[in-house]
Scaffold this active site. Structure first.
Site, PDB file in Angstrom:
ATOM      1  N   ASP A   3      -6.083  13.558  -4.462  1.00 18.84           N
ATOM      2  CA  ASP A   3      -7.688  13.707  -4.310  1.00 18.84           C
ATOM      3  C   ASP A   3      -8.162  14.869  -3.825  1.00 18.84           C
ATOM      4  O   ASP A   3      -9.165  15.362  -4.230  1.00 18.84           O
ATOM      5  CB  ASP A   3      -8.156  12.385  -3.314  1.00 18.84           C
ATOM      6  CG  ASP A   3      -9.548  12.009  -3.345  1.00 18.84           C
ATOM      7  OD1 ASP A   3     -10.263  12.801  -4.173  1.00 18.84           O
ATOM      8  OD2 ASP A   3     -10.025  11.278  -2.620  1.00 18.84           O
TER       9      ASP A   3
ATOM     10  N   LYS B  69     -14.493   6.717   1.908  1.00 20.07           N
ATOM     11  CA  LYS B  69     -13.440   7.455   2.380  1.00 20.07           C
ATOM     12  C   LYS B  69     -13.657   8.001   4.087  1.00 20.07           C
ATOM     13  O   LYS B  69     -14.544   9.017   3.749  1.00 20.07           O
ATOM     14  CB  LYS B  69     -12.946   8.517   1.689  1.00 20.07           C
ATOM     15  CG  LYS B  69     -12.531   8.138   0.421  1.00 20.07           C
ATOM     16  CD  LYS B  69     -12.388   9.018  -0.781  1.00 20.07           C
ATOM     17  CE  LYS B  69     -12.066   8.574  -2.033  1.00 20.07           C
ATOM     18  NZ  LYS B  69     -12.060   9.777  -3.093  1.00 20.07           N
TER      19      LYS B  69
ATOM     20  N   GLU C 171     -19.101  12.815   4.146  1.00 18.62           N
ATOM     21  CA  GLU C 171     -18.372  11.882   5.011  1.00 18.62           C
ATOM     22  C   GLU C 171     -17.287  12.901   5.813  1.00 18.62           C
ATOM     23  O   GLU C 171     -17.172  12.442   7.259  1.00 18.62           O
ATOM     24  CB  GLU C 171     -17.565  10.941   4.361  1.00 18.62           C
ATOM     25  CG  GLU C 171     -18.250   9.738   3.712  1.00 18.62           C
ATOM     26  CD  GLU C 171     -18.915   8.841   4.671  1.00 18.62           C
ATOM     27  OE1 GLU C 171     -18.639   8.995   5.855  1.00 18.62           O
ATOM     28  OE2 GLU C 171     -19.336   7.768   3.997  1.00 18.62           O
TER      29      GLU C 171
ATOM     30  N   ASN D 164     -18.585  17.353  -0.283  1.00 19.47           N
ATOM     31  CA  ASN D 164     -17.708  18.071   1.133  1.00 19.47           C
ATOM     32  C   ASN D 164     -17.719  19.234   0.897  1.00 19.47           C
ATOM     33  O   ASN D 164     -17.889  20.087   1.716  1.00 19.47           O
ATOM     34  CB  ASN D 164     -16.573  17.006   1.426  1.00 19.47           C
ATOM     35  CG  ASN D 164     -16.783  15.767   1.929  1.00 19.47           C
ATOM     36  OD1 ASN D 164     -17.248  15.617   3.111  1.00 19.47           O
ATOM     37  ND2 ASN D 164     -16.587  14.669   1.150  1.00 19.47           N
TER      38      ASN D 164
ATOM     39  N   LYS E 219      -8.969  14.196   3.618  1.00 21.59           N
ATOM     40  CA  LYS E 219      -9.260  14.891   2.303  1.00 21.59           C
ATOM     41  C   LYS E 219     -10.510  15.422   2.391  1.00 21.59           C
ATOM     42  O   LYS E 219     -10.886  16.411   1.827  1.00 21.59           O
ATOM     43  CB  LYS E 219      -9.000  14.286   0.924  1.00 21.59           C
ATOM     44  CG  LYS E 219      -9.774  13.357   0.377  1.00 21.59           C
ATOM     45  CD  LYS E 219     -10.797  13.943  -0.359  1.00 21.59           C
ATOM     46  CE  LYS E 219     -12.083  13.025  -0.769  1.00 21.59           C
ATOM     47  NZ  LYS E 219     -12.833  13.399  -1.745  1.00 21.59           N
TER      48      LYS E 219
ATOM     49  N   GLY F 118      -8.666   7.762  -4.232  1.00 14.97           N
ATOM     50  CA  GLY F 118      -8.221   8.608  -4.928  1.00 14.97           C
ATOM     51  C   GLY F 118      -9.205   9.567  -5.719  1.00 14.97           C
ATOM     52  O   GLY F 118     -10.181   9.485  -5.358  1.00 14.97           O
TER      53      GLY F 118
ATOM     54  N   SER G 219     -17.936  18.112  -5.792  1.00 21.48           N
ATOM     55  CA  SER G 219     -17.681  17.535  -4.394  1.00 21.48           C
ATOM     56  C   SER G 219     -18.602  17.691  -3.369  1.00 21.48           C
ATOM     57  O   SER G 219     -19.011  18.937  -3.063  1.00 21.48           O
ATOM     58  CB  SER G 219     -16.102  17.989  -3.927  1.00 21.48           C
ATOM     59  OG  SER G 219     -16.045  17.750  -2.354  1.00 21.48           O
TER      60      SER G 219
END
Length: 288
Positions: free
Chosen positions: A228, A92, A258, A240, A176, A121, A238
């Site tokens: 997501d 992503k 990312e 991120n 996201k 997703g 996560s």
């Protein structure tokens, strides 16, 4: 992510060959121990560091590398017989310098005709390996490709939905990660209660961008984006969110986030399409 995709495809009955760079520590761990911090690979998953062998082995190729490495990787594929194979982009992001979607990047570099889809997703490796189910999205410009993948990859662990807006799902999935970083920053600052405002306004801003780019703004409210990042902004797993938290605490974070590259790409798209976030417009109007 490539490891969990290989594990999952094998789990639901597909023959799997997993490619990795020979110099990669992750790849070497699996060659010698077949395990990492998340899972153990079954013995019937074949390992290779020859990209040509992996491509020739499969009809469907799942790609899970850093988004910023996709253009260079795609160029390598032109020396291999890939015509009419199906490629699925499972990361992503957006190309940082150009702001281009990953399907655009891939198609620009690939010469023979191939089938291309994205897999986006909510879901984390730690949950999937414990058989915690989730819902995800397959999208493609070719509905037959979408159907093939949804039917071939769906299981009790992952229920796939048919995407019908490739642009919206790609922008939403990439964005996201940026929202995830912002959520982590709020956690690090002790402002977690602001996540509600972040989610509500963040979704609205991305919907405006998608609409201006020619996509369906309502796609942003589906699994590929809102679904997501609802999972992301509250998840201890996560990357991120953890990156954002580490950033404001001035701590090192070693894993791939990312969203750090995607921030620059989104700012470029915002400028290119003249989509200025609402709070900036309000500030400009008041100052005028």
């Amino acid at each position: 992510m490539g490891i969990i995709l290989a594990w999952y495809a094998n789990k639901i009955g597909h023959g799997v060959m997993l490619w990795g760079r020979e110099a990669s520590r992750n790849y070497q761990d699996f060659v010698h121990k077949r395990t990492n911090e998340y899972l153990r690979l079954p013995e019937d998953i074949r390992l290779t560091n020859e990209i040509g062998d992996a491509i020739q082995f499969a009809d469907v190729i799942l790609i899970a590398i850093s988004a910023q490495e996709l253009r260079g990787f795609a160029k390598q594929l032109n020396s291999i017989q890939i015509a009419n194979k199906t490629f699925v982009l499972c990361m992503k992001g957006l190309e940082m310098e150009s702001g281009k979607r990953l399907s655009q990047v891939f198609n620009e570099e690939i010469q023979p005709p191939v089938n291309l889809a994205i897999w986006v997703g909510p879901g984390h490796v730690q949950d999937f390996v414990n058989d915690i189910p989730n819902c995800m999205v397959i999208d493609s410009d070719n509905i037959d490709t979408t159907k093939l993948l949804v039917e071939g990859l769906g299981s009790e662990t992952i229920r796939f939905y048919y995407g019908q807006d490739l642009l919206g799902n790609e922008i939403g999935a990439a964005a996201k990660n940026v929202i995830g970083i912002a959520a982590g920053m709020l956690d690090g600052l002790g402002y977690a209660s602001l996540k509600g405002a972040l989610m509500a306004r963040g979704t609205k801003e991305i919907a405006r961008l998608v609409r201006t780019m020619g996509g369906n703004e309502y796609t942003v409210y589906g699994l590929g984006h809102l679904g997501d990042y609802e999972a992301t902004v509250f998840s201890k797993h996560s990357h991120n969110r953890r990156f954002g938290e580490a950033l404001v605490r001035k701590e090192r974070f070693e894993k791939l986030a990312e969203g750090a590259a995607t921030v620059k790409a989104l700012l470029r798209l915002s400028s290119d399409y003249n989509v200025i976030p609402s709070f900036r417009k309000e500030t400009i109007q008041k100052s005028n």
